[in-house]
Scaffold this motif. Structure first.
Motif, mmCIF file in Angstrom:
data_model
loop_
_atom_site.group_PDB
_atom_site.id
_atom_site.type_symbol
_atom_site.label_atom_id
_atom_site.label_comp_id
_atom_site.label_asym_id
_atom_site.label_seq_id
_atom_site.Cartn_x
_atom_site.Cartn_y
_atom_site.Cartn_z
ATOM 1 N N GLN A 244 6.207 -20.279 2.309
ATOM 2 C CA GLN A 244 4.929 -20.174 3.015
ATOM 3 C C GLN A 244 4.736 -18.846 3.733
ATOM 4 O OE1 GLN A 244 6.904 -23.114 3.409
ATOM 5 N NE2 GLN A 244 5.675 -23.968 1.745
ATOM 6 N N ILE A 245 5.811 -18.181 4.158
ATOM 7 C CA ILE A 245 5.687 -17.005 5.024
ATOM 8 C C ILE A 245 6.159 -15.750 4.310
ATOM 9 C CG2 ILE A 245 6.357 -15.948 7.217
ATOM 10 C CD1 ILE A 245 6.760 -18.741 8.339
ATOM 11 N N ASN A 246 5.283 -14.751 4.258
ATOM 12 C CA ASN A 246 5.603 -13.432 3.706
ATOM 13 C C ASN A 246 5.428 -12.366 4.775
ATOM 14 O OD1 ASN A 246 6.122 -14.391 1.164
ATOM 15 N ND2 ASN A 246 4.103 -13.928 0.343
ATOM 16 N N LEU A 247 6.375 -11.455 4.852
ATOM 17 C CA LEU A 247 6.277 -10.283 5.720
ATOM 18 C C LEU A 247 6.241 -9.048 4.834
ATOM 19 C CD1 LEU A 247 8.949 -11.138 8.450
ATOM 20 C CD2 LEU A 247 6.476 -11.498 8.562
ATOM 21 N N SER A 248 5.375 -8.110 5.153
ATOM 22 C CA SER A 248 5.298 -6.891 4.349
ATOM 23 C C SER A 248 5.012 -5.690 5.243
ATOM 24 C CB SER A 248 4.235 -7.011 3.253
ATOM 25 O OG SER A 248 2.959 -7.205 3.809
ATOM 26 N N GLY A 249 5.437 -4.554 4.767
ATOM 27 C CA GLY A 249 5.146 -3.295 5.431
ATOM 28 C C GLY A 249 4.850 -2.245 4.387
ATOM 29 N N GLY A 250 3.972 -1.327 4.713
ATOM 30 C CA GLY A 250 3.616 -0.312 3.732
ATOM 31 C C GLY A 250 2.763 0.771 4.336
ATOM 32 N N ALA A 251 2.093 1.506 3.469
ATOM 33 C CA ALA A 251 1.257 2.617 3.929
ATOM 34 C C ALA A 251 0.144 2.880 2.935
ATOM 35 C CB ALA A 251 2.112 3.878 4.111
ATOM 36 N N TYR A 252 -0.967 3.375 3.457
ATOM 37 C CA TYR A 252 -2.050 3.932 2.653
ATOM 38 C C TYR A 252 -2.035 5.436 2.909
ATOM 39 C CZ TYR A 252 -3.659 -0.944 2.996
ATOM 40 O OH TYR A 252 -3.744 -2.312 2.975
ATOM 41 N N LEU B 245 -7.464 8.932 7.298
ATOM 42 C CA LEU B 245 -7.347 7.476 7.306
ATOM 43 C C LEU B 245 -5.970 7.024 6.829
ATOM 44 C CD1 LEU B 245 -10.799 6.200 5.951
ATOM 45 C CD2 LEU B 245 -9.999 6.279 8.308
ATOM 46 N N SER B 246 -5.068 7.977 6.550
ATOM 47 C CA SER B 246 -3.709 7.608 6.149
ATOM 48 C C SER B 246 -3.076 6.756 7.237
ATOM 49 C CB SER B 246 -2.871 8.868 5.898
ATOM 50 O OG SER B 246 -3.347 9.579 4.784
ATOM 51 N N THR B 247 -2.528 5.617 6.827
ATOM 52 C CA THR B 247 -2.121 4.586 7.775
ATOM 53 C C THR B 247 -0.826 3.916 7.345
ATOM 54 O OG1 THR B 247 -4.393 4.084 8.475
ATOM 55 C CG2 THR B 247 -2.780 2.319 8.709
ATOM 56 N N GLY B 248 0.042 3.648 8.306
ATOM 57 C CA GLY B 248 1.181 2.765 8.095
ATOM 58 C C GLY B 248 0.845 1.400 8.670
ATOM 59 N N TYR B 249 1.308 0.323 8.028
ATOM 60 C CA TYR B 249 0.891 -1.004 8.474
ATOM 61 C C TYR B 249 2.000 -2.029 8.305
ATOM 62 C CZ TYR B 249 0.366 -2.311 3.559
ATOM 63 O OH TYR B 249 0.609 -2.574 2.241
ATOM 64 N N VAL B 250 1.846 -3.152 9.016
ATOM 65 C CA VAL B 250 2.685 -4.340 8.830
ATOM 66 C C VAL B 250 1.741 -5.530 8.665
ATOM 67 C CG1 VAL B 250 4.697 -3.481 10.064
ATOM 68 C CG2 VAL B 250 2.892 -4.645 11.322
ATOM 69 N N ARG B 251 2.186 -6.498 7.888
ATOM 70 C CA ARG B 251 1.350 -7.668 7.591
ATOM 71 C C ARG B 251 2.224 -8.924 7.624
ATOM 72 N NH1 ARG B 251 -3.210 -7.754 3.982
ATOM 73 N NH2 ARG B 251 -2.508 -5.727 3.211
ATOM 74 N N CYS B 252 1.684 -9.984 8.201
ATOM 75 C CA CYS B 252 2.334 -11.297 8.192
ATOM 76 C C CYS B 252 1.351 -12.294 7.604
ATOM 77 C CB CYS B 252 2.748 -11.708 9.594
ATOM 78 S SG CYS B 252 3.551 -13.338 9.663
ATOM 79 N N LYS B 253 1.808 -13.076 6.615
ATOM 80 C CA LYS B 253 0.912 -13.993 5.909
ATOM 81 C C LYS B 253 1.573 -15.366 5.786
ATOM 82 C CE LYS B 253 -1.704 -14.352 1.561
ATOM 83 N NZ LYS B 253 -1.992 -13.662 0.288
ATOM 84 N N GLY C 101 -2.176 -1.781 11.790
ATOM 85 C CA GLY C 101 -1.848 -0.465 11.256
ATOM 86 C C GLY C 101 -2.188 0.644 12.218
ATOM 87 N N ALA C 102 -1.505 1.781 12.061
ATOM 88 C CA ALA C 102 -1.734 2.943 12.925
ATOM 89 C C ALA C 102 -1.767 4.209 12.091
ATOM 90 C CB ALA C 102 -0.643 3.049 13.990
ATOM 91 N N GLY C 103 -2.512 5.219 12.583
ATOM 92 C CA GLY C 103 -2.641 6.480 11.874
ATOM 93 C C GLY C 103 -1.305 7.160 11.654
ATOM 94 N N ALA C 104 -1.132 7.743 10.466
ATOM 95 C CA ALA C 104 0.126 8.397 10.101
ATOM 96 C C ALA C 104 0.374 9.644 10.957
ATOM 97 C CB ALA C 104 0.100 8.763 8.616
ATOM 98 N N PRO C 105 1.649 10.072 11.095
ATOM 99 C CA PRO C 105 1.982 11.213 11.965
ATOM 100 C C PRO C 105 1.309 12.523 11.578
ATOM 101 C CG PRO C 105 3.962 9.969 11.401
ATOM 102 C CD PRO C 105 2.852 9.422 10.555
ATOM 103 N N MET D 211 -4.466 3.048 16.608
ATOM 104 C CA MET D 211 -4.565 1.835 15.794
ATOM 105 C C MET D 211 -5.778 1.944 14.865
ATOM 106 S SD MET D 211 -1.900 0.291 16.748
ATOM 107 C CE MET D 211 -2.090 -1.249 15.861
ATOM 108 N N THR D 212 -5.524 1.834 13.575
ATOM 109 C CA THR D 212 -6.590 1.919 12.578
ATOM 110 C C THR D 212 -6.876 0.572 11.926
ATOM 111 O OG1 THR D 212 -4.930 2.553 10.926
ATOM 112 C CG2 THR D 212 -6.123 4.344 12.033
ATOM 113 N N LEU D 213 -5.918 -0.350 11.996
ATOM 114 C CA LEU D 213 -6.089 -1.696 11.440
ATOM 115 C C LEU D 213 -5.668 -2.718 12.486
ATOM 116 C CD1 LEU D 213 -4.556 -1.237 7.865
ATOM 117 C CD2 LEU D 213 -6.973 -1.551 8.393
#
Length: 410
Positions: free
Chosen positions: A373-381, A399-407, A34-38, A49-51
């Protein structure tokens, strides 16, 4: 003593697996970036990079007759902090007959019917060690013995927790109180299940899992120490299903709960004590009665899930010298999700609004399943301050952050 008990549980778990009729192994491998929002502060957060977490979690379940055992552990690497963490999430042995049950070891349990808000859910401590777990209301396991009585329409669980587990804080660690037989924590839950109503009653006596800070002046500056105070709770919840809708209610009463005094108040009292040559101890907290409550609504039409909640918390008595400024703190939550494309795509949006300062936290998420088995996600805090002051959620605006996740699950 704690290590000895856990070692004994490990040996028994190994023996249980050796004789078990069925053993299952499962786990997840996950990467989160994840990275800090604009709109965040350009000097400290924007675009940085925040995450950066990579983690592996493995779980072994074994079953033999009326007994079962489970061990779950995780390994995590944080690229931001350049740190590694290995933890034993759960490790317990369980025996359940038609009417009685006994579970011993490291275990997790959730009290109450609230979604993401803690009202009666005080038995397991909070995990506040990172942004990712803070936003999902993660809980830590407790080392406990649970005795259960089961009937046709009711269950009763009694917990004895001989070892205190505090909340996990980022970069902060305070000395835990000494473990004693006479200072264990105790929990009691009674639940009834009927066609028109489910309800539970709760009782807890132990310690608050958050430390109360004390301040002393020295030649080097201000020294900060932490202390864990006793806490009691009486609570109840209920859920009423009405076709596609579920009504939920929950309430808790905390008699003479400790509340943090402000740092200025503590320091001023200690300075006055020194000037008057008084040896009186200056406490870091004051005790007040507190009541918390929640009312919620779940609506689940085809493919959709809607959840709305109102929660409130009220402290009786004077608030002078306390960090808390308002007797009544309240807010509302809303969560909406929809599954599409044969349930392979899920869109969700959840948020919480503080009604004292009108600050908010919003979490949009898009999740796509490439396979079972595989999930991809994207979102924001997204943390939004109130119009006049930041507020509880607004104070984290940078701490507002956009992120991507692979599981990957197996």
């Amino acid at each position: 003593m704690k290590k000895l008990i856990l070692s004994a549980i490990f040996l028994l778990f190994g023996f249980h697996c050796a004789i078990s009729q069925e053993v299952k192994f499962s786990g997840t491998l996950e990467t989160l970036w994840g990275a800090g929002a604009p709109w965040t502060d350009k000097d400290t957060a924007r675009g940085r990079m925040t995450l950066g977490e990579t983690s592996f979690t493995g779980k072994i379940d074994s079953y033999f007759g009326k007994s079962s055992a489970l061990v779950e552990g995780s390994a995590r690497y944080d690229s931001i902090e350049d740190s590694e963490d290995f933890s034993l999430s759960e490790c317990w042995l369980d025996y359940t007959s038609d009417s009685l049950g006994l579970r011993v070891g490291r275990q997790k349990t959730a009290w109450g019917k609230a979604d993401g808000i803690d009202i009666t859910n005080v038995i397991c401590p909070k995990d506040l060690s990172s942004l990712a777990v803070m936003t999902t209301n993660e809980k830590l396991a407790i080392d406990a013995l649970r005795f259960s009585v089961n009937g046709n329409q009711f269950t009763a669980d009694a917990y004895w927790i001989p070892f205190f587990t505090p909340a996990k804080l980022s970069g902060a660690k305070f000395e835990k109180p000494e473990s004693k037989m006479s200072k264990g924590e105790f929990g009691l839950k009674f639940s009834g299940y009927f066609s028109v109503l489910d309800f539970s009653l709760y009782g807890f006596y132990g310690r608050d899992d958050m430390p109360f800070l004390n301040y002393t002046m020295s030649a080097e500056g201000v020294n900060v120490t932490g202390e864990y105070k006793d806490m009691a709770m009486l609570g109840m919840d209920a859920a009423i299903p009405i076709k596609e809708t579920v009504l939920r209610m929950e309430a808790a009463f905390f008699p003479e709960r400790h509340f943090q005094k402000s740092s200025n108040s503590i320091i001023e009292e200690k300075m006055f004590s020194a000037e008057t040559l008084s040896s009186a101890s200056i406490e870091s907290s004051l005790q007040r009665n507190e009541i918390s409550a929640l009312a919620g609504l779940d609506w689940m039409p085809e493919g959709w899930t809607f959840t709305a909640q109102y929660y409130c918390d009220y402290v009786f008595g004077e608030l002078e010298n306390l960090e808390r400024e308002k007797a009544l703190q309240h807010g509302a939550t809303l969560s909406v999700s929809k599954k599409l494309l044969a349930d392979t795509l899920e869109l969700s949006l959840s948020g919480v609004l503080g009604l004292n300062d009108f600050d908010s936290f919003i979490k949009p998420v898009v999740t796509y399943s490439l396979s079972d088995q595989i999930n991809l996600s994207g979102g924001a805090y997204v943390f939004i301050p109130g119009p006049d002051r930041d507020g509880q959620y607004g104070s984290y605006k940078d701490l507002s952050t956009g992120y991507v996740r692979c599981k990957f699950s197996f």
